[in-house]
Design a protein around this motif. Sequence first.
Motif, PDB file in Angstrom:
ATOM      1  N   ARG A  11       0.814  -1.216   0.000  1.00 33.43           N
ATOM      2  CA  ARG A  11       0.000   0.000   0.000  1.00 33.43           C
ATOM      3  C   ARG A  11       0.848   1.268   0.000  1.00 33.43           C
ATOM      4  O   ARG A  11       0.514   2.249  -0.658  1.00 33.43           O
ATOM      5  N   SER A  12       1.977   1.227   0.710  1.00 34.45           N
ATOM      6  CA  SER A  12       2.804   2.428   0.837  1.00 34.45           C
ATOM      7  C   SER A  12       3.476   2.829  -0.473  1.00 34.45           C
ATOM      8  O   SER A  12       3.986   3.937  -0.592  1.00 34.45           O
ATOM      9  N   SER A  13       3.496   1.920  -1.447  1.00 33.61           N
ATOM     10  CA  SER A  13       4.177   2.227  -2.710  1.00 33.61           C
ATOM     11  C   SER A  13       3.251   2.799  -3.773  1.00 33.61           C
ATOM     12  O   SER A  13       3.704   3.195  -4.850  1.00 33.61           O
ATOM     13  N   SER A  14       1.945   2.866  -3.518  1.00 36.93           N
ATOM     14  CA  SER A  14       0.970   3.250  -4.545  1.00 36.93           C
ATOM     15  C   SER A  14       1.242   4.632  -5.123  1.00 36.93           C
ATOM     16  O   SER A  14       1.257   4.824  -6.347  1.00 36.93           O
ATOM     17  N   THR A  15       1.419   5.625  -4.246  1.00 32.02           N
ATOM     18  CA  THR A  15       1.660   6.992  -4.716  1.00 32.02           C
ATOM     19  C   THR A  15       2.946   7.072  -5.522  1.00 32.02           C
ATOM     20  O   THR A  15       2.995   7.709  -6.587  1.00 32.02           O
ATOM     21  N   THR A 392       2.252  11.677   1.568  1.00 34.66           N
ATOM     22  CA  THR A 392       3.394  12.346   2.184  1.00 34.66           C
ATOM     23  C   THR A 392       4.590  11.414   2.384  1.00 34.66           C
ATOM     24  O   THR A 392       5.715  11.882   2.560  1.00 34.66           O
ATOM     25  N   VAL A 393       4.361  10.107   2.354  1.00 37.23           N
ATOM     26  CA  VAL A 393       5.474   9.147   2.373  1.00 37.23           C
ATOM     27  C   VAL A 393       5.984   8.898   0.961  1.00 37.23           C
ATOM     28  O   VAL A 393       7.192   8.860   0.713  1.00 37.23           O
ATOM     29  N   GLY A 394       5.049   8.746  -0.001  1.00 40.71           N
ATOM     30  CA  GLY A 394       5.443   8.374  -1.353  1.00 40.71           C
ATOM     31  C   GLY A 394       5.995   9.500  -2.200  1.00 40.71           C
ATOM     32  O   GLY A 394       6.928   9.300  -2.985  1.00 40.71           O
ATOM     33  N   LEU A 395       5.429  10.714  -2.064  1.00 39.83           N
ATOM     34  CA  LEU A 395       5.864  11.809  -2.937  1.00 39.83           C
ATOM     35  C   LEU A 395       7.312  12.254  -2.726  1.00 39.83           C
ATOM     36  O   LEU A 395       7.992  12.585  -3.706  1.00 39.83           O
ATOM     37  N   PRO A 396       7.826  12.319  -1.480  1.00 38.01           N
ATOM     38  CA  PRO A 396       9.245  12.663  -1.346  1.00 38.01           C
ATOM     39  C   PRO A 396      10.155  11.685  -2.092  1.00 38.01           C
ATOM     40  O   PRO A 396      11.135  12.098  -2.731  1.00 38.01           O
ATOM     41  N   LEU A 397       9.829  10.400  -2.030  1.00 38.06           N
ATOM     42  CA  LEU A 397      10.597   9.413  -2.797  1.00 38.06           C
ATOM     43  C   LEU A 397      10.421   9.637  -4.295  1.00 38.06           C
ATOM     44  O   LEU A 397      11.383   9.571  -5.067  1.00 38.06           O
ATOM     45  N   ALA A 398       9.172   9.927  -4.697  1.00 40.93           N
ATOM     46  CA  ALA A 398       8.878  10.082  -6.119  1.00 40.93           C
ATOM     47  C   ALA A 398       9.603  11.267  -6.734  1.00 40.93           C
ATOM     48  O   ALA A 398      10.219  11.149  -7.806  1.00 40.93           O
ATOM     49  N   VAL A 399       9.535  12.424  -6.078  1.00 45.29           N
ATOM     50  CA  VAL A 399      10.193  13.603  -6.663  1.00 45.29           C
ATOM     51  C   VAL A 399      11.705  13.482  -6.567  1.00 45.29           C
ATOM     52  O   VAL A 399      12.426  14.005  -7.428  1.00 45.29           O
ATOM     53  N   SER A 400      12.206  12.792  -5.539  1.00 48.41           N
ATOM     54  CA  SER A 400      13.656  12.544  -5.449  1.00 48.41           C
ATOM     55  C   SER A 400      14.099  11.649  -6.599  1.00 48.41           C
ATOM     56  O   SER A 400      15.153  11.877  -7.219  1.00 48.41           O
ATOM     57  N   ALA A 401      13.298  10.621  -6.896  1.00 54.81           N
ATOM     58  CA  ALA A 401      13.606   9.747  -8.030  1.00 54.81           C
ATOM     59  C   ALA A 401      13.623  10.545  -9.332  1.00 54.81           C
ATOM     60  O   ALA A 401      14.525  10.384 -10.163  1.00 54.81           O
ATOM     61  N   GLN A 402      12.643  11.413  -9.496  1.00 51.55           N
ATOM     62  CA  GLN A 402      12.576  12.245 -10.695  1.00 51.55           C
ATOM     63  C   GLN A 402      13.825  13.110 -10.835  1.00 51.55           C
ATOM     64  O   GLN A 402      14.424  13.200 -11.920  1.00 51.55           O
ATOM     65  N   VAL A 426      14.049  19.093  -3.456  1.00 51.87           N
ATOM     66  CA  VAL A 426      12.941  18.197  -3.112  1.00 51.87           C
ATOM     67  C   VAL A 426      11.771  18.982  -2.533  1.00 51.87           C
ATOM     68  O   VAL A 426      10.617  18.783  -2.931  1.00 51.87           O
ATOM     69  N   LEU A 427      12.035  19.898  -1.604  1.00 52.83           N
ATOM     70  CA  LEU A 427      10.952  20.704  -1.042  1.00 52.83           C
ATOM     71  C   LEU A 427      10.291  21.578  -2.104  1.00 52.83           C
ATOM     72  O   LEU A 427       9.067  21.760  -2.097  1.00 52.83           O
ATOM     73  N   ASN A 428      11.084  22.116  -3.009  1.00 48.37           N
ATOM     74  CA  ASN A 428      10.510  22.919  -4.095  1.00 48.37           C
ATOM     75  C   ASN A 428       9.566  22.076  -4.956  1.00 48.37           C
ATOM     76  O   ASN A 428       8.489  22.530  -5.349  1.00 48.37           O
ATOM     77  N   ALA A 429       9.974  20.841  -5.228  1.00 50.24           N
ATOM     78  CA  ALA A 429       9.140  19.957  -6.040  1.00 50.24           C
ATOM     79  C   ALA A 429       7.872  19.553  -5.285  1.00 50.24           C
ATOM     80  O   ALA A 429       6.790  19.472  -5.868  1.00 50.24           O
ATOM     81  N   GLU A 431       6.206  21.265  -3.146  1.00 51.24           N
ATOM     82  CA  GLU A 431       5.245  22.380  -3.084  1.00 51.24           C
ATOM     83  C   GLU A 431       4.231  22.315  -4.223  1.00 51.24           C
ATOM     84  O   GLU A 431       3.055  22.647  -4.040  1.00 51.24           O
ATOM     85  N   SER A 432       4.678  21.877  -5.389  1.00 52.72           N
ATOM     86  CA  SER A 432       3.769  21.800  -6.536  1.00 52.72           C
ATOM     87  C   SER A 432       2.761  20.664  -6.389  1.00 52.72           C
ATOM     88  O   SER A 432       1.805  20.571  -7.169  1.00 52.72           O
ATOM     89  N   HIS A 433       2.959  19.822  -5.368  1.00 52.36           N
ATOM     90  CA  HIS A 433       2.034  18.715  -5.106  1.00 52.36           C
ATOM     91  C   HIS A 433       1.266  18.911  -3.798  1.00 52.36           C
ATOM     92  O   HIS A 433       0.690  17.972  -3.259  1.00 52.36           O
ATOM     93  N   GLY A 434       1.257  20.141  -3.298  1.00 53.94           N
ATOM     94  CA  GLY A 434       0.439  20.462  -2.137  1.00 53.94           C
ATOM     95  C   GLY A 434       1.064  20.207  -0.788  1.00 53.94           C
ATOM     96  O   GLY A 434       0.393  20.343   0.240  1.00 53.94           O
ATOM     97  N   ILE A 435       2.322  19.819  -0.757  1.00 51.76           N
ATOM     98  CA  ILE A 435       3.008  19.631   0.521  1.00 51.76           C
ATOM     99  C   ILE A 435       3.810  20.898   0.790  1.00 51.76           C
ATOM    100  O   ILE A 435       4.954  21.052   0.361  1.00 51.76           O
TER     101      ILE A 435
END
Length: 444
Positions: A11-15, A392-402, A426-429, A431-435
């Motif tokens: 479940r944690s990997s979905s995002t 909030t767990v998945g997006l930091p990994l996702a934008v870091s991967a990007q 990472v924080l800049n990225a 922000e565009s996703h609502g975090i």
Amino acid sequence: MKKVLVLGAGRSSSTLIGFLLNHAEENDWHVVVGDLDENLAKEKINGSSRGEAVRFDIFNEAHQQKLTDGFELVISMMPASFHIHVAKICAKHGINMLTASYLTDEIKSLSSEFEKNGAGLIMEMGLDPGVDHMSAMKVLDRIREAGHELRAFETFTGGLLAPSDDDNPWEYKFTWNPRNVVLAGQGFVKFIQEGRYKYIPYQKLFRRTEVIHIPEYGYFEGYANRDSLKYLDAYKLRGIKTLYRGTLRRVGYSKAWDVFVQLGATDDTYELHDVSTMTHRQFINSFLSYNPDDSIELKLAHYLNLDLESDEMFKMKWLGLFDDELVGLEKGTPAQILEHILKKKWTIEPDEKDMIVMWHKFEYYEDAALKQIQSYMAVEGEDSINTAMSKTVGLPLAVSAQLILQGKMSPKGVHIPTEKSVYVPVLNALESHGITFKECEITS
């Protein structure tokens, strides 16, 4: 075409997987998802032409070889104890790696090998740890770079229910690992307060809380996390007067949870007898003295010096702890039985929304003036699947991967995200996703 491997399709990997697949075509990526359950991996790929599902077992030598099959990046979402096996292969073959789990000394020892082979591993790239590191360091570094003297740092994070009209008196349900909630705080708690080392034993933890007001979101209560002192070096805080990390809950939660702690119902060191025929009521009664003339409710109230009409007793009743319903397990420790009972009322419903709240407080001297900055963030989920927790767990990994796959971030060695070269992009990225974090400044 750059290839990225995601290990673990839970479940944690979905995002994370959804993000990578959504951006795969425009970035010319190929996303491989590996899991012991290949069908689960296929579900996450959802028919994408840019995705591929494979069965993966880290202890299978043939499967291990897949890690070296031209991947630019490996993201491990497997159980924490498995990361070391992945990290050793990535370090040896110079493959970049990401994970949200805590950094261990064993994995940290691979740093020079990663660096020698031109690759990096960033751990603790999730919510807590992860977003907490980056958002805290952004302000801490700003204070230090301005030449101010940092005096105190407090930080709290909570996974909660979003505000609703529900009649749940706890204002809480499980939004992540239920077992971790039941066992929270066990062991030791230590922190620094006004220049003195402080310790809280487990049996007192949920009585030592503080009320925190977060603008726009109201009042919460916080209890201490286990070891705040390990952040002295991670955040470069040697010499600080106060350092405190904690968990947020709604006001009133901790007093009620303390009932379980004082009973011994969160103990995970031994198994109870006759669990298969045990009811909720018998479970509670097993921790109370024998008295055939008093009700279990009266015995519990007397044992813990509670009023029968108290909020704590009402919360116990709402959970069904005095009901004659069977627990529904064949065996179990007190903690396992309690978790099973709680799941009956604390499992989030399909249309319910969770909420993540994070709050930092920084105190510092600007010349002789004592100033305070509060930084806070709140994210609401969409439903029980697309949760704020998974986002909030998945997006930091996702934008870091990007960023890594686009060549905009090139870590070398083993790190957590406390360096400006990592947390700024990472924080800049995010922000565009609502975090996003808001700040307010208070001058004493």
